[in-house]
Design a protein around this motif. Structure first.
Motif, PDB file in Angstrom:
ATOM      1  N   GLU A 267       0.851  -1.181  -0.011  1.00 26.27           N
ATOM      2  CA  GLU A 267       0.116   0.054   0.057  1.00 26.27           C
ATOM      3  C   GLU A 267       0.989   1.344   0.014  1.00 26.27           C
ATOM      4  OE1 GLU A 267      -3.776  -1.595   2.146  1.00 26.27           O
ATOM      5  OE2 GLU A 267      -2.371  -0.707   3.418  1.00 26.27           O
ATOM      6  N   PHE A 268       0.674   2.308  -0.739  1.00 24.63           N
ATOM      7  CA  PHE A 268       1.405   3.273  -0.758  1.00 24.63           C
ATOM      8  C   PHE A 268       0.745   4.646  -1.081  1.00 24.63           C
ATOM      9  CE2 PHE A 268       0.992   1.167  -5.053  1.00 24.63           C
ATOM     10  CZ  PHE A 268       0.657   2.223  -5.888  1.00 24.63           C
ATOM     11  N   ASN A 269       1.162   5.728  -0.854  1.00 26.49           N
ATOM     12  CA  ASN A 269       0.896   7.013  -1.207  1.00 26.49           C
ATOM     13  C   ASN A 269       2.137   7.912  -1.579  1.00 26.49           C
ATOM     14  OD1 ASN A 269       1.903   8.215   1.145  1.00 26.49           O
ATOM     15  ND2 ASN A 269      -0.234   7.751   1.992  1.00 26.49           N
ATOM     16  N   SER A 270       2.072   9.072  -1.665  1.00 21.48           N
ATOM     17  CA  SER A 270       3.063   9.947  -2.250  1.00 21.48           C
ATOM     18  C   SER A 270       4.123   9.998  -1.042  1.00 21.48           C
ATOM     19  CB  SER A 270       2.789  11.310  -2.548  1.00 21.48           C
ATOM     20  OG  SER A 270       2.027  12.088  -1.505  1.00 21.48           O
ATOM     21  N   ASN A 271       3.813   9.780   0.475  1.00 23.44           N
ATOM     22  CA  ASN A 271       4.599  10.120   1.300  1.00 23.44           C
ATOM     23  C   ASN A 271       5.062   8.754   1.904  1.00 23.44           C
ATOM     24  OD1 ASN A 271       4.397  12.979   1.142  1.00 23.44           O
ATOM     25  ND2 ASN A 271       2.338  12.872   2.143  1.00 23.44           N
ATOM     26  N   SER A 272       4.513   7.714   1.930  1.00 22.66           N
ATOM     27  CA  SER A 272       4.716   6.214   2.797  1.00 22.66           C
ATOM     28  C   SER A 272       4.299   5.150   2.095  1.00 22.66           C
ATOM     29  CB  SER A 272       4.161   6.668   3.851  1.00 22.66           C
ATOM     30  OG  SER A 272       2.787   6.667   4.161  1.00 22.66           O
ATOM     31  N   SER A 273       4.735   4.189   2.507  1.00 21.26           N
ATOM     32  CA  SER A 273       4.212   2.688   2.061  1.00 21.26           C
ATOM     33  C   SER A 273       4.136   1.749   3.211  1.00 21.26           C
ATOM     34  CB  SER A 273       5.046   2.147   1.018  1.00 21.26           C
ATOM     35  OG  SER A 273       6.264   1.883   1.110  1.00 21.26           O
ATOM     36  N   TYR A 274       3.513   0.587   2.793  1.00 24.67           N
ATOM     37  CA  TYR A 274       3.419  -0.479   3.860  1.00 24.67           C
ATOM     38  C   TYR A 274       3.223  -1.758   3.012  1.00 24.67           C
ATOM     39  CZ  TYR A 274       2.456  -2.826   8.075  1.00 24.67           C
ATOM     40  OH  TYR A 274       2.431  -3.747   9.413  1.00 24.67           O
ATOM     41  N   PHE A 275       4.315  -2.766   3.442  1.00 21.11           N
ATOM     42  CA  PHE A 275       4.404  -4.012   2.681  1.00 21.11           C
ATOM     43  C   PHE A 275       4.388  -5.033   3.431  1.00 21.11           C
ATOM     44  CE2 PHE A 275       7.534  -7.237   0.917  1.00 21.11           C
ATOM     45  CZ  PHE A 275       6.807  -7.618  -0.233  1.00 21.11           C
ATOM     46  N   ALA A 276       3.434  -5.826   3.171  1.00 20.70           N
ATOM     47  CA  ALA A 276       3.138  -7.216   4.229  1.00 20.70           C
ATOM     48  C   ALA A 276       2.871  -8.427   3.435  1.00 20.70           C
ATOM     49  CB  ALA A 276       1.860  -6.691   4.907  1.00 20.70           C
ATOM     50  N   GLU A 277       3.219  -9.351   3.558  1.00 19.67           N
ATOM     51  CA  GLU A 277       2.694 -10.726   3.276  1.00 19.67           C
ATOM     52  C   GLU A 277       1.254 -10.973   3.431  1.00 19.67           C
ATOM     53  OE1 GLU A 277       4.094 -15.570   3.463  1.00 19.67           O
ATOM     54  OE2 GLU A 277       5.338 -14.021   4.745  1.00 19.67           O
TER      55      GLU A 277
END
Length: 274
Positions: free
Chosen positions: A63-73
């Motif tokens: 999941e992402f936007n212009s400022n941050s992201s979150y990566f998960a299995e």
């Protein structure tokens, strides 16, 4: 090539609002040397191959936007781990990825990892990568992707589970290093400097990455989904730096490996890479 890249980036960035967000889905596959199964009985080989398939083929969401992201299995019903005990599979596939939060503005990350039942928040700065643009391009789905490479050193561990001779101490794993070329395909049409796992630092979303034995490929991207995405920094767990976590993990693995050798012994040598 540079002029084309600048034009594509300009058009891409102007095609999104500053508040755009998205969700990317990845599948990963790891190539593992199966030589250690040569002397196993057929029924054991069949079982081991099924376990290896589960451990080496995974699905992830970014999941992402212009400022941050979150990566998960993505969660599944048949995890490859073995609970809180010694997980021999990690010596073949390497440690679990963890859930990775990146703050692209402050250039920091938090990796939420579980180690023998305890949650750690590994918090540190994002390391810069010296990507080299190759000038090559290809289509990945509907997106135009550009190729970049980077050379890095990886450690290669030679493990032996053979029983030591009387009076001899168990053999310590031998560590070797070698250079590998990592390849990334990114698209400036999605102007976020992130990607799966810890990869990023390119002027566009990484859609495909080949890191020695592991390949991750983006299978679907959703831009500005109807349901708003909320990306939050993990907050529950013991906060440590990457160096602190590496020491904790190493000490615990050595402790569990020693216990495992004492209980089981036997087996054959095999080579793995981190």
């Amino acid at each position: 090539m540079k002029k084309i890249l600048v034009i594509v980036m300009f058009l891409s960035i102007n095609g999104f609002s500053q508040e755009f967000q998205g969700r990317a889905f990845y599948m990963s596959k790891m190539n593992v040397n199966m030589d250690f199964m040569k002397n196993m009985p057929p029924d054991r080989v069949k079982y081991m191959k099924a376990r290896m398939k589960t451990a080496t083929e995974k699905n992830f969401t970014l999941e992402f936007n212009s400022n941050s992201s979150y990566f998960a299995e993505e969660e599944r019903l048949d995890p490859s781990g073995q609970g809180g005990g010694f997980n021999w599979m990690q010596f073949v596939t390497g440690p679990a990825q963890g859930n990775i939060y990146k703050d692209l503005q402050s250039n920091m990350y938090v990796n939420k990892k579980e180690l023998f039942g305890k949650i750690f928040l590994v918090k540190d700065s994002l390391k810069p990568n010296k990507w080299v643009m190759t000038g090559e391009s290809k289509k990945i789905g509907i997106y135009n992707a550009l190729k970049a490479t980077i050379t890095k050193e990886v450690e290669e561990r030679v493990m032996s589970f053979g029983r030591p001779r009387p009076g001899e101490a168990p053999a310590e794993p031998e560590m070797r290093t070698r250079e590998v070329v990592m390849t990334a395909w990114f698209t400036p049409e999605i102007p976020v400097s992130t990607g799966p796992s810890m990869y990023g630092g390119l002027p566009g979303l990484i859609l495909e990455i080949n890191d020695d034995r592991t390949t991750m490929l983006c299978t679907k991207v959703i831009i500005n989904p109807k349901e708003k995405i909320k990306i939050k920094e993990p907050s529950k767990g013991k906060q440590v730096t990457s160096l602190e976590y590496e020491k904790i993990a190493k000490d615990k693995q050595e402790e569990m490996q020693s216990m495992y050798r004492g209980r089981r012994g036997g087996g054959s040598a095999r080579r793995i890479s981190n």
